[in-house]
Design an enzyme around this catalytic site. Structure first.
Site, PDB file in Angstrom:
ATOM      1  N   GLU A  66      33.536  41.162  38.920  1.00 19.13           N
ATOM      2  CA  GLU A  66      34.404  40.131  39.468  1.00 19.13           C
ATOM      3  C   GLU A  66      35.615  40.742  40.187  1.00 19.13           C
ATOM      4  OE1 GLU A  66      36.261  37.890  36.324  1.00 19.13           O
ATOM      5  OE2 GLU A  66      36.726  36.190  37.616  1.00 19.13           O
ATOM      6  N   LYS A 160      33.160  29.868  40.427  1.00 19.64           N
ATOM      7  CA  LYS A 160      33.575  29.887  39.019  1.00 19.64           C
ATOM      8  C   LYS A 160      34.172  28.542  38.603  1.00 19.64           C
ATOM      9  CE  LYS A 160      36.452  32.820  35.971  1.00 19.64           C
ATOM     10  NZ  LYS A 160      37.437  33.934  36.015  1.00 19.64           N
ATOM     11  N   CYS A 193      32.650  35.629  34.275  1.00 19.75           N
ATOM     12  CA  CYS A 193      33.707  35.908  33.298  1.00 19.75           C
ATOM     13  C   CYS A 193      33.918  34.796  32.270  1.00 19.75           C
ATOM     14  CB  CYS A 193      35.000  36.252  34.049  1.00 19.75           C
ATOM     15  SG  CYS A 193      36.146  37.250  33.068  1.00 19.75           S
TER      16      CYS A 193
END
Ligand SMILES: *[C@@H]1O[C@H](CO)[C@@H](O)[C@H](O)[C@H]1NC(C)=O
Ligand SMILES: *[C@@H]1O[C@H](CO)[C@@H](O)[C@H](O)[C@H]1NC(C)=O
Ligand SMILES: *[C@@H]1O[C@H](CO)[C@@H](O)[C@H](O)[C@H]1NC(C)=O
Ligand SMILES: *[C@@H]1O[C@H](CO)[C@@H](O)[C@H](O)[C@H]1NC(C)=O
Length: 398
Positions: A66, A160, A193
């Site tokens: 990321e 995300k 994440c």
């Protein structure tokens, strides 16, 4: 039969540069533990080299972490809208950001699937996000995974959903999950994440879409005792019984490190959580049936304890609020209750000599915790964790 023996011979001598096919029982995956540089051009140059390196090791797919490609205000221009008509940035260098053009060219030249994560900028006066409240600057920023196939075409992007701080960015839509199919017969789900901690997408993508292989880009902040990077990657792969390709940003001073390739109940095929600044390509052959590992694998790669000391580690702030009991050598059984959680423990702790050894506590907790002050979340746990002395305050430390 003859052909079969020939293949074995060639494989033994590392001769083949074979792409995995639809019918193969396994494929080759690569993930990159990447030490980010402040210079976006340098990151791009390094990425292109790592894509070449992964292809040389016969990887079918390579995954990057990321926010380690476009840094410091370098955002990737819109890819929406363009994709339908011009899916290969390498062939349309005038339409796309140079970053996407270079990554697309590298995927194409090396005939390999590539997953990168970028900051994406989207004009919110038009396209698929038009109509929602548009800020004054007329753009949205997203934390976005971009997937390219062996021909350099962008085949998927995912934004995300569960941001971690990241106050300048907009979360992706709950109904827009990341899924892509490959020519080697594996359908992947992908997310980013902090997403790993949430029902949507981390649980839903496996259960609703029958996904057995997950791609994960991350810049994780490791926390004892439950959430260090490799630990949570392996735990997710184990509990969901999926293959998991996790690529982590490496910045040990702030506590980011940790990458690996895991296969269901078989655990880490290879993993690393270095205490020193590192860029490293990890490669493993992954069975299409998670856990069905037939060959010896490298497994976890460990640092020396002294090197490991350089990795900054957080401690779970809720640990001191757990209901706990110090374990003693020998057998013990007991129940710990914390709010609506009751945990039954049956433990045999072997005697360890020497004063410089960990103590262990059993714990129960049901409640709300904070994550680095950014956000809160409910957790329920029954656990056994290590402590450096007999006090609860010493738990969750090295
Ligand atoms: C950034 O990296 C590129 C590629 O290595 C190099 O040419 C350039 O000089 C670097 N820029 C700075 C400011 O260091
Ligand atoms: C997932 O698998 C189940 C059971 O095999 C099947 O009924 C269902 O249609 C599948 N769903 C998808 C989205 O493929
Ligand atoms: C592992 O061995 C089993 C049993 O021999 C076989 O069915 C399977 O295809 C093998 N898996 C891989 C990934 O080669
Ligand atoms: C136990 O460890 C904690 C945390 O490291 C430390 O603050 C405390 O002084 C230690 N207590 C004893 C009795 O050694």
């Amino acid at each position: 039969m003859a052909r079969h023996s020939l293949c074995i011979l060639l494989c033994l001598f590392g001769f083949s540069s074979q792409k995995s096919t639809f019918d193969d029982t396994s494929y080759v995956a690569a993930v990159v533990e990447y030490e980010v540089r402040a210079n976006s051009s340098l990151n791009l140059q390094n990425y292109v080299q790592l894509i070449r390196d992964a292809a040389k090791e016969n990887a079918d797919i390579v995954v990057f972490p990321e926010m380690t490609l476009t840094v410091r205000d370098h955002v990737v221009v819109p890819i929406n809208g363009l994709l339908k008509d011009y899916p290969v940035p390498a062939l349309q260098p005038n339409l796309y950001d140079e970053v996407l053009v270079s990554i697309s060219s590298a995927a194409k030249e090396n005939q390999i699937y590539v997953v990168v994560n970028v900051e994406e900028i989207v004009d919110c006066t038009s396209g698929d996000v038009a109509g929602e409240s548009c800020p004054e600057q007329k753009v949205y920023l997203y934390n976005t995974n971009v997937v390219l196939d062996r021909g350099g075409a962008v085949i998927d992007r995912y934004r995300k959903i569960n941001l971690f701080g990241e106050s300048t960015r907009k979360p992706g839509s709950l109904s827009d999950l990341g899924i892509f199919e490959t020519d080697f017969g594996v359908k992947f789900g992908h997310f980013i994440c902090f997403d790993l901690m949430f029902q949507v997408p981390a649980i839903q993508i496996v259960q609703k879409y029958n996904i057995t292989d997950i791609v994960f880009s991350t810049m994780w902040f490791s926390e004892l005792p439950y959430l260090t990077a490799v630990q949570i990657q392996e735990a997710y792969a184990f509990s969901m019984n999926v293959n998991f390709l996790g690529a982590g940003a490496n910045n040990v001073r702030v506590g980011s490190a940790g990458s690996g390739i895991y296969s269901g109940k078989a655990g880490a095929l290879v993993s690393i959580i270095p205490g020193v600044s590192t860029t490293k390509l990890l490669v493993a052959r992954v069975p299409k049936v998670p856990g069905q590992v037939n060959e010896t694998v490298p497994g976890p790669i460990y640092n020396s304890p002294t090197e490991q000391d350089n990795l900054y580690l957080l401690t779970d702030p809720s640990l001191v609020s757990h209901t706990t009991r110090l374990l003693t050598p020998g057998n013990q059984q007991f129940i710990l209750t914390d709010n609506d959680v009751s945990c039954y423990f049956r433990v045999r702790l072997s005697e360890r000599s020497g004063s410089n050894t960990y103590r262990y506590r059993a714990g129960a907790f049901s409640g709300v915790r904070t994550y680095s002050g950014f956000t809160t979340g409910g957790i329920r746990v029954c656990s056994v964790f290590a402590c450096t002395n007999d006090t609860l305050q010493s738990c969750g430390q090295r």
